[in-house]
Motif scaffolding. Structure first.
Motif, short mmCIF file in Angstrom:
data_model
loop_
_atom_site.label_atom_id
_atom_site.label_comp_id
_atom_site.label_asym_id
_atom_site.label_seq_id
_atom_site.Cartn_x
_atom_site.Cartn_y
_atom_site.Cartn_z
N GLU A 76 -40.55 -43.82 -18.57
CA GLU A 76 -40.54 -42.72 -19.53
C GLU A 76 -40.05 -43.24 -20.88
O GLU A 76 -39.47 -44.33 -20.98
N SER A 77 -40.29 -42.43 -21.93
CA SER A 77 -39.78 -42.76 -23.25
C SER A 77 -38.39 -42.15 -23.42
O SER A 77 -37.97 -41.30 -22.62
N THR A 78 -37.70 -42.56 -24.47
CA THR A 78 -36.38 -41.98 -24.74
C THR A 78 -36.50 -40.47 -24.98
O THR A 78 -35.64 -39.70 -24.52
N GLU A 79 -37.56 -40.05 -25.67
CA GLU A 79 -37.75 -38.61 -25.93
C GLU A 79 -37.99 -37.86 -24.62
O GLU A 79 -37.46 -36.77 -24.40
N GLU A 80 -38.86 -38.43 -23.77
CA GLU A 80 -39.12 -37.79 -22.48
C GLU A 80 -37.84 -37.68 -21.65
O GLU A 80 -37.61 -36.68 -20.96
N ALA A 81 -37.01 -38.70 -21.72
CA ALA A 81 -35.74 -38.66 -20.98
C ALA A 81 -34.84 -37.54 -21.49
O ALA A 81 -34.24 -36.80 -20.71
N ALA A 82 -34.77 -37.40 -22.81
CA ALA A 82 -33.92 -36.35 -23.40
C ALA A 82 -34.43 -34.96 -23.00
O ALA A 82 -33.64 -34.08 -22.64
N LEU A 83 -35.74 -34.76 -23.05
CA LEU A 83 -36.32 -33.47 -22.67
C LEU A 83 -36.11 -33.19 -21.18
O LEU A 83 -35.77 -32.07 -20.79
N ARG A 84 -36.32 -34.21 -20.35
CA ARG A 84 -36.17 -34.04 -18.90
C ARG A 84 -34.73 -33.68 -18.54
O ARG A 84 -34.49 -32.75 -17.76
N GLU A 85 -33.78 -34.39 -19.11
CA GLU A 85 -32.38 -34.10 -18.80
C GLU A 85 -31.98 -32.70 -19.24
O GLU A 85 -31.20 -32.02 -18.56
N THR A 86 -32.52 -32.26 -20.38
CA THR A 86 -32.18 -30.93 -20.88
C THR A 86 -32.75 -29.85 -19.96
O THR A 86 -32.11 -28.83 -19.68
N LEU A 87 -33.96 -30.12 -19.47
CA LEU A 87 -34.57 -29.18 -18.53
C LEU A 87 -33.83 -29.19 -17.19
O LEU A 87 -33.54 -28.14 -16.61
N GLU A 88 -33.48 -30.39 -16.69
CA GLU A 88 -32.82 -30.49 -15.39
C GLU A 88 -31.41 -29.92 -15.41
O GLU A 88 -31.00 -29.21 -14.49
N GLU A 89 -30.66 -30.24 -16.45
CA GLU A 89 -29.24 -29.89 -16.44
C GLU A 89 -28.98 -28.49 -16.98
O GLU A 89 -28.09 -27.80 -16.50
#
Ligand SMILES: [Zn+2]
Ligand SMILES: [Zn+2]
Lengths: 187, 187
Positions: A76-89
């Motif tokens: 994943e990209s850094t942006e995708e990681a930030a979006l994913r973590e925000t959705l998950e957490e």
């Protein structure tokens, strides 16, 4: 590290040819096992004049408030990681604006990237890692109950930067060593 | 990954409780072995109207031109990593200006950070990893002999950005997937 993850033989610390650091090296198959910093990516979600924080449901800093952030994954990209973590957490769907803080947390071998983000709808929730999520105005921020120095820094910069005219949110580049880091817990 | 680096027993891919990805997990001691992207840090050194490139003495892309950059190590900041790699690979002492490109190279699990830097003295050299270093004006850049897509991007942005009036060098945020990446070699 005691054993080679490839062949299972014992590793020893050796100086590879042409290198200047000791590396875990397999005595059997010769593989060198490098150890490198990990990336933590997350968001500072903004909804109107409020920001979204998450109360941690996990150690370290159980019960303290943080921004949604976590380890970047392979693929994943850094942006995708930030979006994913925000959705998950936080169970929150945000729109990324720009990279806002980049912090080298030297003593725990982490680089933390926090993106400024818009939270268009006031929809968020709890998760395995989050007891509750909540929007806070500036005067509601629980400064004494923040989980990590990096989170406090990001929030302090944000509330200062948005007072500029016009508001400007330049990238904040930070290197934290243990003596500057009174909130983060060393693993 | 076949064996646990802690106890030497076999690992298997399992879904840890509360996780949504398969992880290498030790059947004996239970440790979970996460795999995460690595950071590559480097510089775009500028001396007057010329930039410093290094010709690679190692694979991949032996003999091709690159910017000084390499894996960030534990125990350092991203800036320290960029300065160290520039000194090690190009024998050049630079002064960092700002972070200029951040590229997620998704298919090789890397995040590359390139800092814009001043090279105050035209002093540089070769090393284990560099056949030669050389200053290039814009019309001398060996565009067909660049080692990686990320290096070409950084140079293209730089020569475009410095033509702005006044020159401005905003952070360039890039995500590369294989179809956009015609120069980098997949490991
Ligand atoms: Zn081995
Ligand atoms: Zn084990």
């Amino acid at each position: 590290m005691n054993y080679c993850s490839h062949c299972g033989s014992a590793v020893t610390l050796r100086l590879p040819e042409g290198d200047n650091r000791l590396r875990y090296t397999c005595q059997q198959c010769g593989r060198i096992h490098y150890q490198n910093p990990r990336i933590v990516a997350g968001c500072l979600p903004v909804h109107g004049d409020r920001v979204l924080l998450c109360r941690r449901a996990i150690e370290p800093r159980y019960g303290y408030w943080t921004l949604p952030a976590g380890y970047m994954e392979n693929g994943e990209s850094t942006e995708e990681a930030a979006l994913r973590e925000t959705l998950e957490e936080a169970r929150a769907k945000v729109e990324l604006r720009q990279l806002y803080t980049l912090t080298s947390i030297i003593h725990v071998n982490q680089v933390q990237l926090i993106y400024l983000a818009n939270l268009p709808h006031a929809e968020f929730g709890s998760s395995n890692e989050t007891l509750e999520s909540r929007l806070f105005s500036e005067d509601e921020i629980p400064w004494d109950e923040l989980a990590f120095t990096t989170i406090r820094n990001a929030l302090q910069y944000y509330f200062a930067d948005r007072k500029a005219s016009p508001p400007a949110f330049p990238l904040r580049h930070i290197a934290l060593s243990p003596d500057q880091d009174d909130l983060i817990l060393v693993k």
